[in-house]
Motif scaffolding. Structure first.
Motif: not given
Length: 376
Positions: A91-101
């Motif tokens: 996506l080219g976004v400016d932050a990643a978010i950890i994959f979890a729940d």
């Protein structure tokens, strides 16, 4: 996509980069547009990331999920890192978010969690009595959720050195509502009845949740997350008076207890009537949904950064409409430092991937500042 070779490459890439962490990398991360926006500092453009940016709208993710059940995916550090990194890069976004729940924390606290196909999460032993609250096992440390921390470490090492990683958890109220309802709900009848019937028991439940969440979120920061998001997905079901009495003290306590310190995003849906109270929690960034105009919300939260707030359904429209709606939000932000562009909730499963990529490019292009050189 073959998950095993790709996951192995993620792990190998992480090991290769493990020794490169330095003060220079920390500086790159802290001066990234996302982190600067969290601190309400000028940025060269408006940073953007998207809730559920790793999800079912991506063909690669759907292929993976055909072979790996959801909870198994969450509990595999290498696969969780792969999903996180792939989404951020695609996506080219400016932050990643950890994959979890957000419900992973309930298992070590003694609850039997299942994700039934088509039905969402199910808690098989919900909280319905004082005995249930007493039997809840408060998490003394984050060891039972070490697989999330491992995923954060792998992801942090595999991401570009200037791309922040967001850790997250559910808020005490939202977790409590899942535990009491036994899953999702439309009217939260059981939750509210529990809350009204025994204030002392309600406070005991949320206090235990808040302390466990603080330990988990603190461990995520120590593992390599640069910021934290607290999802209070269902808090918009409450009146302001109920929020002030039954929720605010516990959410505030949670945020105050997170250590080491990192920017905290506090997000909920349907919260237009709660914004002034949400500000009192101490969150650095307040996330808002599409049901309120961004500038009106920002005026009400005052000296806080703001995140939002495009309606996720807009991404099904033609590109000129998406551009027009994104432009409207940026115009309402008016280049004021502290705006992080996001949707008002998560990306919907049927969303065209190309429209998501286009939105990220549009926001970057339309929000470029003339003063870019002096900000970098």
């Amino acid at each position: 996509m073959s998950e095993e070779p790709k996951a192995k490459r993620i792990s190998e890439r992480a090991r290769e980069l493990e020794e490169t962490a330095s003060f220079a990398q920390i500086d790159l991360l802290q001066n990234s547009p996302f982190m600067r926006a969290c601190r309400r500092e000028p940025t060269p453009y408006t940073p953007i990331w998207l809730m559920r940016q790793a999800g079912r709208y991506m063909p690669e993710y759907r292929l993976l999920r055909e072979r790996v059940p959801f909870l198994e995916l969450c509990k595999s550090p290498e696969l969780a890192a792969e999903v996180t990194v792939n989404a951020a890069e695609r996506l080219g976004v400016d932050a990643a978010i950890i994959f979890a729940d957000l419900l992973l924390i309930v298992e070590p606290m003694g609850f039997r969690l299942e994700y039934a196909k088509g039905d969402g999460p199910i808690i098989h032993n919900p909280v319905r009595s004082a005995q249930d609250v007493e039997g809840l096992r408060e998490m003394e440390d984050a060891a039972p959720l070490d697989y999330v921390l491992q995923a954060i470490r792998l992801t942090r090492r595999a991401l570009p050195q200037d791309l922040p990683l967001i850790g997250f958890a559910g808020a005490p109220f939202t977790l409590a509502s899942y535990l009491i309802e036994g899953g999702g709900s439309r009217n939260f009848m059981r939750t509210k009845t529990f809350m009204y019937s025994d204030e002392g028991l309600w406070n005991e439940l949320l206090s235990r949740l808040a302390r466990s969440l603080a330990r988990f979120l603190s461990a995520q920061i120590e593992a390599g997350a640069q910021a934290i998001q607290i999802f209070d997905s269902w808090v918009g079901t409450l009146s302001p008076d109920d929020y002030r009495k039954f929720v605010l003290p516990h959410t505030k306590s949670l945020i105050e207890s997170i250590s080491p310190r990192a920017p905290v995003i506090y997000f909920g849906t349907g919260t237009a009537g709660l914004l002034e109270l949400m500000r009192e929690t101490g969150g650095d960034v307040i996330g808002v949904d599409w049901r309120i105009q961004l500038d009106h919300a920002w005026q009400r939260i005052g000296e806080r950064a703001i995140m939002g707030n495009l309606d996720p359904v807009t991404l099904f429209a033609d590109l000129p409409i998406i551009r027009d709606r994104a432009r409207s939000i940026l115009d309402r932000a008016d280049n004021r430092p502290g705006h992080i562009f996001n949707l008002g909730h998560g990306i919907l499963p049927q969303t065209p991937v190309e429209n998501v990529v286009a939105l990220v490019e549009m926001v970057h292009e339309m929000s470029q500042r003339r003063e870019t050189r002096s900000m970098t």
